[in-house]
Enzyme design. Structure first.
Site, PDB file in Angstrom:
ATOM      1  N   LYS A 197      21.507  18.767 -25.674  1.00 20.36           N
ATOM      2  CA  LYS A 197      22.107  18.873 -24.339  1.00 20.36           C
ATOM      3  C   LYS A 197      23.599  19.144 -24.363  1.00 20.36           C
ATOM      4  CE  LYS A 197      19.130  15.480 -22.140  1.00 20.36           C
ATOM      5  NZ  LYS A 197      19.213  14.156 -21.515  1.00 20.36           N
ATOM      6  N   GLY A 347      24.392  12.459 -38.496  1.00 20.68           N
ATOM      7  CA  GLY A 347      23.154  12.526 -37.717  1.00 20.68           C
ATOM      8  C   GLY A 347      22.281  13.689 -38.126  1.00 20.68           C
ATOM      9  N   GLY A 370      27.558   9.388 -34.252  1.00 17.23           N
ATOM     10  CA  GLY A 370      28.339   9.151 -33.028  1.00 17.23           C
ATOM     11  C   GLY A 370      29.829   9.130 -33.307  1.00 17.23           C
TER      12      GLY A 370
END
Ligand code: AMP
Length: 390
Positions: A197, A347, A370
């Site tokens: 996204k 990640g 993150g």
């Protein structure tokens, strides 16, 4: 880097309280991947060599209560003990009188592992009382847990208010390489963003655009940009609420954006779906874009020619499914061959370069998903801000 490291302070006969990231995958009470424990070894060994004792602290998973021993760090302490070939004592908690006694009895060269910091609800609230009790166990604080540095927790931020606080080598390396992407990067500099996204990555898009020469956007994120150009993306993931934002980014991007020109499309969001390769303006009704196509990969290849610095965060396709992994893996191979300084956000991109078999050819693969994203957004991470300046 402008933060003090373990090399900048005297450690002899000190009790060194060190925050590590031992949030390791576990199965049947055993550590299944010791990568994070191995990553902390250089700092642990250095501290011990200076004649200090060491008290390690970490979180593990998201325990609901302190009695949930599936989240105990005991297995991690056993793995560490084997890797160090040294006994590692296990504390029953991360604070409290019994732990204080164990900490006081440490002699130079001893290693003590504290129990999961998240067994205390105060940890994630940055409870300063808890931080003070933790701090009471040591003489100096070392943070080597980059992956947790974006969170202001008792063991990452609060604690640094009570002890001289410096970084470990892993933290230093992360700040050094990720720092190259945000402060005075070398050029040509290409940033690559993918993932699902744009709403999650809007800040990083803006920060990177202001620094890089070209920004490759792939993955689900690209769909929203293509839709904002008026293309019918059919059943692809498109964030309707971000279309205006995508338009405004494109209008400000001064031709820096590289979007997919063709796609691997699927009739279902499933590993066994039927697939086709089409140009992005020719997706038939009922189909969705799940990977970039070969023409796009050619475009990536020419764009990467002569590049000096590449920063990559997020896969350009649904790489978890083999039919939609080729774009991401081919891109990983291109980076390996580029000759550029290559910095991989943690990640999914870290696991993509590993799966593509090129992790070792990257200059730096971040240990923090993150945390690396927030760093690339240009934010100061609380766990880093709390460390002493040089
Ligand atoms: P993020 O956490 O935002 O970095 O997103 C990573 C996820 O994006 C991965 O699980 C990918 O499967 C997913 N992804 C990549 N490309 C696409 C795509 N074209 N459509 C849907 N999801 C995608």
């Amino acid at each position: 880097m402008n933060k003090k490291t373990v090399k900048d302070i005297d450690l002899k006969n000190k009790r060194v309280l060190m925050r590590v990231d031992f949030n390791v995958p576990m199965a049947d009470g055993k550590v299944t991947d010791d990568k994070r424990i191995k990553a902390a070894l250089p700092t642990i060994k250095y501290v011990l060599e200076q004649g200090a004792s060491i008290i390690l602290m970490s979180h593990l998973g998201r325990p609901k209560s302190a009695s949930d021993l599936t989240f105990s760090l005991r297995a991690a302490s056993e793995t560490l003990s084997a890797l160090l070939a040294t006994p590692v004592k296990m504390a029953p908690d991360c604070v409290g009188s019994e732990v204080e006694k164990m900490a006081k009895e440490l002699k130079a060269g001893d290693v003590l592992m504290l129990e999961n910091t998240r067994f205390h609800a105060g940890e994630e609230k940055n409870d300063l009382d808890l931080a003070k009790q933790m701090a009471a166990l040591g003489d100096v604080y070392v943070n080597d847990a980059f992956g947790s540095a974006h969170r202001a927790h008792s063991s990452t931020e609060g604690i640094a208010r009570f002890l001289p606080a410096v970084s470990g080598f892993l933290m230093e390396q992360e700040l050094e390489y990720l720092g190259r992407a945000v402060a005075n990067p070398v050029h040509p500099y290409i940033a690559i963003l993918g993932g699902a996204k744009i709403s999650d990555k809007i800040l990083v898009v803006e920060t990177l655009l202001s620094k890089c020469d070209k920004l490759i956007i792939g993955g689900g994120m690209a769909n929203t940009f293509l839709a904002a150009q008026g293309l019918n993306m059919q059943d692809s993931l498109v964030e309707a609420e971000s279309l205006e934002l995508a338009k405004s980014i494109m209008s400000k991007s001064k031709g820096k954006l590289i979007l997919p020109v063709d796609a691997v499309i699927a009739d279902k969001f499933e590993a066994e779906a039927n697939t086709q390769i089409v140009d992005v303006d020719k997706i038939p009704a009922g189909w969705r874009m799940l990977d970039v196509g070969p023409k796009t990969l050619e475009l990536y290849k020419t764009s990467l020619d002569g590049v000096k610095l590449v920063v990559w965060n997020g896969p350009v396709g649904v790489f978890e499914m083999p039919k939609f992994a080729e774009g991401t893996f081919a891109l990983a191979r291109m980076l390996a061959e580029s000759g550029a300084v290559t910095v991989i956000g943690g990640g999914d991109s870290a696991s993509a370069v590993k799966k593509a078999g090129v992790a070792k050819q990257m200059t730096h693969v971040s240990t923090g998903g993150g945390a690396s994203l927030e760093f690339l957004e240009g934010k100061e991470l609380p766990g880093v801000a709390a460390l002493l300046d040089k």
